[in-house]
Write a protein that holds these residues in place. Structure first.
Motif, mmCIF file in Angstrom:
data_model
loop_
_atom_site.group_PDB
_atom_site.id
_atom_site.type_symbol
_atom_site.label_atom_id
_atom_site.label_comp_id
_atom_site.label_asym_id
_atom_site.label_seq_id
_atom_site.Cartn_x
_atom_site.Cartn_y
_atom_site.Cartn_z
ATOM 1 N N GLY A 27 0.576 -1.184 0.022
ATOM 2 C CA GLY A 27 0.092 0.073 0.044
ATOM 3 C C GLY A 27 0.951 1.313 0.022
ATOM 4 O O GLY A 27 0.474 2.346 -0.160
ATOM 5 N N VAL A 57 -2.570 6.380 -2.333
ATOM 6 C CA VAL A 57 -4.033 5.830 -2.203
ATOM 7 C C VAL A 57 -4.061 4.677 -3.205
ATOM 8 O O VAL A 57 -3.714 4.831 -4.406
ATOM 9 C CB VAL A 57 -4.820 7.130 -2.573
ATOM 10 N N SER A 58 -4.525 3.745 -2.924
ATOM 11 C CA SER A 58 -4.769 2.612 -3.673
ATOM 12 C C SER A 58 -5.974 1.568 -3.265
ATOM 13 O O SER A 58 -6.694 2.093 -2.562
ATOM 14 C CB SER A 58 -3.605 1.528 -3.440
ATOM 15 N N GLY A 59 -6.027 0.601 -3.900
ATOM 16 C CA GLY A 59 -7.240 -0.311 -3.877
ATOM 17 C C GLY A 59 -8.390 -0.069 -4.826
ATOM 18 O O GLY A 59 -8.042 0.322 -5.867
ATOM 19 N N ASN A 60 -9.593 0.077 -4.526
ATOM 20 C CA ASN A 60 -10.707 0.052 -5.425
ATOM 21 C C ASN A 60 -11.163 1.541 -5.318
ATOM 22 O O ASN A 60 -12.177 1.916 -5.371
ATOM 23 C CB ASN A 60 -12.027 -0.515 -4.652
ATOM 24 N N PRO A 99 -6.033 5.938 -8.101
ATOM 25 C CA PRO A 99 -4.802 5.633 -7.275
ATOM 26 C C PRO A 99 -3.835 6.387 -7.701
ATOM 27 O O PRO A 99 -3.547 6.896 -8.703
ATOM 28 C CB PRO A 99 -4.700 4.176 -7.611
ATOM 29 N N GLY A 100 -2.837 6.897 -6.489
ATOM 30 C CA GLY A 100 -1.556 7.345 -6.872
ATOM 31 C C GLY A 100 -1.124 8.315 -5.524
ATOM 32 O O GLY A 100 -1.798 7.804 -4.423
ATOM 33 N N VAL A 101 -0.071 9.131 -5.630
ATOM 34 C CA VAL A 101 0.563 9.675 -4.645
ATOM 35 C C VAL A 101 -0.129 10.880 -4.633
ATOM 36 O O VAL A 101 -0.149 11.880 -5.684
ATOM 37 C CB VAL A 101 1.836 9.670 -4.688
ATOM 38 N N CYS A 118 4.309 -7.302 -2.106
ATOM 39 C CA CYS A 118 3.974 -5.843 -2.733
ATOM 40 C C CYS A 118 5.233 -5.327 -3.473
ATOM 41 O O CYS A 118 6.246 -5.174 -2.740
ATOM 42 C CB CYS A 118 3.441 -4.952 -1.708
ATOM 43 N N GLN A 147 -14.206 2.729 -7.608
ATOM 44 C CA GLN A 147 -14.430 2.277 -9.123
ATOM 45 C C GLN A 147 -15.870 1.714 -9.089
ATOM 46 O O GLN A 147 -16.342 1.253 -8.089
ATOM 47 C CB GLN A 147 -13.642 1.170 -9.426
ATOM 48 N N VAL A 170 -2.639 -7.125 -0.941
ATOM 49 C CA VAL A 170 -3.965 -6.612 -0.847
ATOM 50 C C VAL A 170 -4.296 -5.614 -2.018
ATOM 51 O O VAL A 170 -5.092 -5.879 -2.764
ATOM 52 C CB VAL A 170 -4.501 -6.083 0.657
ATOM 53 N N PRO A 171 -3.507 -4.279 -2.263
ATOM 54 C CA PRO A 171 -3.997 -3.681 -3.390
ATOM 55 C C PRO A 171 -3.952 -4.195 -4.704
ATOM 56 O O PRO A 171 -4.879 -3.877 -5.376
ATOM 57 C CB PRO A 171 -3.018 -2.488 -3.358
ATOM 58 N N ILE A 231 -5.894 2.418 1.952
ATOM 59 C CA ILE A 231 -6.160 1.169 0.923
ATOM 60 C C ILE A 231 -7.641 1.037 0.986
ATOM 61 O O ILE A 231 -8.050 0.656 2.140
ATOM 62 C CB ILE A 231 -5.349 0.076 1.180
ATOM 63 N N VAL A 232 -8.250 1.452 -0.004
ATOM 64 C CA VAL A 232 -10.006 1.499 0.086
ATOM 65 C C VAL A 232 -10.394 0.113 -0.668
ATOM 66 O O VAL A 232 -9.869 -0.261 -1.481
ATOM 67 C CB VAL A 232 -10.250 2.566 -1.045
ATOM 68 N N MET A 233 -11.085 -0.303 0.127
ATOM 69 C CA MET A 233 -11.817 -1.733 -0.293
ATOM 70 C C MET A 233 -13.211 -1.702 -0.298
ATOM 71 O O MET A 233 -14.201 -1.108 0.323
ATOM 72 C CB MET A 233 -11.584 -2.952 0.977
ATOM 73 N N CYS A 291 1.718 -0.022 -6.162
ATOM 74 C CA CYS A 291 0.165 -0.385 -6.188
ATOM 75 C C CYS A 291 -0.763 0.691 -6.689
ATOM 76 O O CYS A 291 -1.747 0.118 -6.827
ATOM 77 C CB CYS A 291 -0.275 -0.422 -4.577
ATOM 78 N N ASP A 292 -0.186 1.775 -7.290
ATOM 79 C CA ASP A 292 -1.014 2.581 -7.908
ATOM 80 C C ASP A 292 -1.207 2.248 -9.295
ATOM 81 O O ASP A 292 -1.833 2.432 -10.111
ATOM 82 C CB ASP A 292 -0.643 3.926 -8.046
ATOM 83 N N LYS A 328 -15.819 -7.055 -1.347
ATOM 84 C CA LYS A 328 -14.620 -7.826 -0.824
ATOM 85 C C LYS A 328 -14.998 -8.600 0.568
ATOM 86 O O LYS A 328 -15.481 -8.098 1.478
ATOM 87 C CB LYS A 328 -13.422 -6.997 -0.656
ATOM 88 N N ASP A 329 -14.332 -9.913 0.576
ATOM 89 C CA ASP A 329 -14.465 -10.733 1.643
ATOM 90 C C ASP A 329 -13.546 -10.441 2.730
ATOM 91 O O ASP A 329 -12.235 -10.511 2.419
ATOM 92 C CB ASP A 329 -14.437 -12.147 1.271
ATOM 93 N N TYR A 347 -4.539 -7.629 -5.189
ATOM 94 C CA TYR A 347 -5.654 -8.375 -5.057
ATOM 95 C C TYR A 347 -7.178 -7.594 -5.323
ATOM 96 O O TYR A 347 -7.875 -8.288 -5.900
ATOM 97 C CB TYR A 347 -5.658 -8.983 -3.573
ATOM 98 N N LEU A 348 -7.335 -6.430 -4.689
ATOM 99 C CA LEU A 348 -8.499 -5.665 -5.082
ATOM 100 C C LEU A 348 -8.755 -5.326 -6.442
ATOM 101 O O LEU A 348 -9.797 -5.205 -6.607
ATOM 102 C CB LEU A 348 -8.464 -4.502 -4.018
ATOM 103 N N ASN A 349 -7.676 -5.534 -7.169
ATOM 104 C CA ASN A 349 -7.748 -5.053 -8.451
ATOM 105 C C ASN A 349 -7.523 -6.397 -9.257
ATOM 106 O O ASN A 349 -6.789 -6.370 -10.417
ATOM 107 C CB ASN A 349 -6.587 -4.035 -8.765
#
Ligand SMILES: Cc1cc2nc3c(=O)[nH]c(=O)nc-3n(C[C@H](O)[C@H](O)[C@H](O)COP(=O)(O)O)c2cc1C
Ligand code: SF4
Ligand code: FES
Lengths: 421, 151
Positions: free
Chosen positions: A87, A242-245, A249-251, B115, A272, B77-78, A317-319, B119-120, A323-324, B80-82
């Motif tokens: 992350g 910032v990452s995940g769903n 995503p980015g800095v 990782c 998303q 995780v990041p 990290i956004v989920m 992750c972006d 997601k389980d 996996y989420l994608n």
């Protein structure tokens, strides 16, 4: 909402050309440092209230002062560019886009603490940052900004890059020192701290990429002006990964004190496919997982003391809610199991056991007794592990036990509904 | 070849990781043999056990023969989420191998990785010293074909 200092000059700047940095007043703070007493530089950094950006949020001037006071004259400074926590990717961004800002920060720190040799320890996976930093060092040398008697000041400073080889724990400062020394990356018992007995047994100042990159700004604007940015306890800006769903995503660079929700919605563009947010993990794999309703919390070092967790290095990290949770937790626990250095039992054995327990939840095979075991195991690991890896490995579990307790009971009581994601 | 690599480095213990990386990277089978480990140890005047333990500590090093191109797919995780699981599936089907296996022609080895710090660009993977991001089925299929074509 963004406030750009460290990333200000990045758009359009050629990282492979030192002139591009010089053109935006690059290295001017370093030249200013030459005209200042080293202790006054540290005094200015104290006024800035700068805290370390690598995770532990320790006041930077205290470590520098401790170095400056050493009798031993061989001293080292190390830049921690191991950035391995899932992350996090802001140090990569800084090295790839503004390498000279980092070099300037290291030069200022070295001059203030009278260190003549430095290392940048970059994780081995960072092929591009390693290339860019090598080139930046080469150009800085060619411009007389590194080497002996820099700019006629009598100050010598030499810098080398060392590469990691696939090990998250080597980001821990003593493991990192062992790794540079050519050993397996296992931590040492503290004290003594690195500023007393560090690399090759000599006093050593270790700071994060982002921490060093702040120093040119502090010298340029003055400590007090810097301290007026952000909040009382956390000054300046923070680079957030910032990452995940999320859509974007980015800095992003924001002043401390901005609500997490705003960063996700405004900068990250929300989720998303317009899904609802289910969980958000802060600071990376070692940080707490919080529910959507807590997102009005602000980005601040001292927000998550419940879990002894600082904002960490600033990951979000956004989920989404599809997601389980147990799949996520299992992956986090597998990460720590793989990355444990094996030196102490609570972490070495604890992570294996934790993965097994989480797998039972994942497979819809867990009982209330497993839940109790998971909870007590997490506490023991947190309290008795030797270094931050083992201490923070159970944070994801402890925080979900607090905020998503029902999800655990649901899985125990309705195993058939807990389909595998 | 080993000797010419070693001669570039000062005989100091703190060069160990750099040397191991350099030696392994230059081999088509991407691993460190017992003989190489011994020779590196003797070059740096270190006990062989010291070098062996460093080799087993760091994920990058292998003591088993691997493919010319080591594919490391991020499992955290990041990514996996994608949908990194889908990426792994695609690669496994295309190459006909499982995790930690090598294709019969010695071209590819597939490994999971922690990782990659990018992750972006999830889902991400690394082939040798190149990182690829925002992968989907089509892109990864094209990439593998490209690597095959290079031979
Ligand atoms: C397991 C573990 C991994 C760490 N990884 C990093 C890292 O990748 N980068 C980093 O700057 N600090 C990392 N740290 C924190 C360092 O030990 C140290 O506190 C930091 O480099 C000090 O720099 P700072 O004060 O500028 O943050 C890690 C700590 C632990 C326990
Ligand atoms: S907590 Fe884990 S990583 Fe840290 S010393 Fe113990 S075994 Fe090693
Ligand atoms: S989680 Fe895959 S690159 Fe970070």
């Amino acid at each position: 909402m963004e406030q750009k200092l460290l990333t200000k000059h990045i758009p359009g700047m050629d990282p492979m050309n030192i002139q591009a940095y010089l053109d935006v007043e690059g290295y001017q703070s370093f030249f200013k440092a030459f005209k200042t007493q080293p202790l006054d530089i540290i005094g200015d950094i104290e006024k800035s209230k700068l805290r370390g950006r690598g995770g532990a949020a320790f006041p930077v001037h205290i470590k520098m002062m401790s170095m400056a006071k050493q009798k031993e004259t061989t001293r080292y400074i190390i830049c921690n560019a191991d950035e391995g926590e899932p992350g996090n990717f802001k140090d990569r961004y800084l090295m790839e886009n503004n390498p000279h800002q980092l070099l300037e920060g290291m030069l200022i720190a070295a001059y203030a603490t009278r260190a003549n040799k430095g290392y940048i320890y970059i994780r081995g996976e960072f092929d591009t940052p390693i290339k860019i930093m090598h080139e930046a060092i080469r150009q800085a040398k060619a411009h007389g900004l590194l080497g002996t008697n820099i700019q006629g000041s009598g100050f010598d400073f030499d810098l080398e890059i060392r590469s990691g080889a696939g090990s998250y724990v080597c980001g821990e400062e003593f493991a990192l020192i062992e790794s540079i020394e050519g050993k397996s990356g296992r931590t040492r018992v503290k004290p003594p701290f690195p500023t007393d007995v560090g690399l090759f047994g000599k006093p050593t100042l270790i700071n994060n990429v982002e921490t060093f990159s702040n120093l040119p700004w502090i010298l340029a604007m003055g400590g007090e002006a810097f301290a007026s940015i952000g909040t009382e306890s956390s000054t300046g800006t923070k680079l957030v990964s910032v990452s995940g769903n999320v859509k974007h995503p980015g800095v992003y660079e924001v002043p401390f004190g901005v609500p997490i929700r705003d960063v996700i919605d405004t900068l990250g563009g929300g989720t998303q496919n317009a899904q609802k947010i289910g969980m958000v993990q802060l600071s990376g794999a070692s940080g707490p997982i919080i529910p959507e309703y807590m997102l009005d919390l602000t980005i601040d070092f001292d927000r998550f003391e419940d879990f002894d967790s600082k904002t960490g290095a600033g990951a979000i990290i956004v989920m989404d809610d599809q997601k389980d949770m147990f799949n996520i937790l299992k992956r986090i626990s597998d990460f720590f199991e793989h990355e444990s250095c094996g030196k102490c039992t609570p972490c070495r054995e604890g992570n294996v056991h934790m993965s097994k327990l989480l797998n039972k939840f994942l497979q819809s095979d867990a009982t209330e007794k497993d839940l109790m075991n998971l909870e007590s195991l997490s506490r023991v690991m947190h309290q008795t592990s030797l270094c931050g890896l083992g201490q923070s490995a159970p944070t994801a579990v402890l925080s979900t036990l607090k905020y998503f307790r029902d999800t655990y009971f649901d899985r125990i009581e309705h195993p058939q509904e807990g389909g595998l994601a | 070849m080993l000797e010419s690599i070693l001669s570039k480095y000062p005989k100091e213990q703190d060069m160990l990781i750099e040397i191991l990386l350099d030696v392994q990277n230059q081999k088509t089978d991407q691993y460190l043999s017992e003989a190489e480990i011994e020779q590196i140890a003797s070059y740096l005047s270190l006990p062989t056990a010291h070098v062996s333990s460093a080799v087993s500590f760091y994920t990058f090093f292998s003591t088993q023969r691997r493919g010319e191109h080591v594919i490391q797919v991020c499992k955290d995780v990041p990514c996996y989420l994608n949908d990194s699981d889908n990426l792994v599936d695609t690669i496994q089907k295309q190459l006909g191998i499982g995790m930690h296996e090598t294709t019969e022609d010695g071209m590819f080895t597939l490994e999971p990785t922690s990782c990659l710090g990018i992750c972006d660009g999830a889902p991400a993977m690394r082939i040798g010293e190149h990182t690829y991001t925002k992968l989907n089925k089509d892109r990864v299929t094209a990439l593998l074909a490209e690597y095959r074509g290079k031979r």
